[in-house]
Write a protein that holds these residues in place. Sequence first.
Motif, short mmCIF file in Angstrom:
data_model
loop_
_atom_site.label_atom_id
_atom_site.label_comp_id
_atom_site.label_asym_id
_atom_site.label_seq_id
_atom_site.Cartn_x
_atom_site.Cartn_y
_atom_site.Cartn_z
N HIS A 153 23.36 -1.02 -5.91
CA HIS A 153 22.92 -0.33 -6.98
C HIS A 153 22.57 1.26 -6.45
O HIS A 153 21.92 1.94 -6.78
CB HIS A 153 21.25 -1.21 -6.90
N ARG A 194 22.58 -2.43 -11.33
CA ARG A 194 23.07 -0.79 -10.53
C ARG A 194 22.02 -0.05 -11.75
O ARG A 194 21.49 0.20 -12.17
CB ARG A 194 23.98 -0.21 -10.76
N GLU A 286 25.46 7.39 -14.35
CA GLU A 286 25.18 5.86 -14.52
C GLU A 286 25.36 5.20 -15.54
O GLU A 286 26.67 4.03 -15.01
CB GLU A 286 23.78 5.70 -14.19
N CYS A 290 28.84 2.57 -14.81
CA CYS A 290 28.50 1.14 -14.69
C CYS A 290 29.45 0.15 -16.04
O CYS A 290 29.62 -1.01 -16.15
CB CYS A 290 26.93 0.67 -15.85
#
Length: 370
Positions: A153, A194, A286, A290
């Motif tokens: 994470h 995460r 992010e 991801c």
Amino acid sequence: MNLGHGTLEDWLKNPPVDKLKKGGDNYPFFSKYEGFKDYLNKNIHNETTKAAIIAEIIKTSDFDKITWLNDHGQEHIKTVIQRASLLVESKECDLNPREVFILLNAIQVHDVGNFYGRHNHEKKIIDAIKDGLSPAVFDRKEVKLIKDIAQVHGGSYIEKDGKKTKNTFKSITSPTSNSDSYVIRLHLLASILRFADELADDKNRADVKSLREKKMPKGSEIYHAYALCLEPAIINHEERRIELHYYINKEDLFNKFGKYDIDSDSIIERNVLEEIYDRTLKIHYERVYCSKFWKKNIDIESIWVKIEFYSDIYEEIHPEITYTLTDSEYPSKDGLTIFDLCKKELCYPDGELITTENVIKKIKEYEKSV
């Protein structure tokens, strides 16, 4: 994944008949999870934030450079679980009960390394929970899966040549693993954790009293000022976007907040609008990162942002700003700013950029005219 308007915890407590546990030990997944959660709540979670701050105090004699963490305890864990639950409520996402069990336990422990200080906290998970994750409750494979997912994470991964990379998924040697007759999709679970953690920052985490009374270290002010402006994130699967709503009052807009810059080892001053621009850009990247690991399970294409400005008596003092971050730029281009990606949306009709300075100027001009 149909959670029936509940959370992953609710689903694990009463899973569908076709998702009941198969193989492994005789303990139901939820009872094992609940026992571990209770252990953490009693022994670690309530002390994590305080212990991290104490570790920072011991590390430096300069009070203003101490990291004054926002909440990393039980309430933060609840928020991450809620965000993860919203993420998996996609028709394409179908986690098996062992994956839900592993994911929930990983969420419970992802921040406990802060107990030993903020630096490299994601690598100190086992140190903080070695008693709670004893083989009497969890087998060795479960411990490894939980640790591997949780430590992705944040932080960085050390390559064989000694170089650091933010690609922490490299710490997971294989994207999938088998455990008690289940396939565990480690990359998928780690990406959910995460990004759920990334979306867990909102007004409920801010230490408002210390911020307003200027009793926190100067270098941490901006983090609490930012959180204070942010409403809980909305995950809109129908529109395939994350929706972020910010409310900035005049006092915070005109003010500047301290932020510790590790590169220069100094306290710099930041405006909250600048921080929002930077943080939404980070959330965008992010999501892009991801999405490489949750593809075919979660389909989120953009980050939609709304910023509203109001006075101390809650009157609008500037037109709201909205902008959308999508995969529109060439992927190899570095150093992009929010204005590179959203220039059309972040410009006034006269062509001026909607910067902090220009927003303040427009507000002052409006106030003089009325």
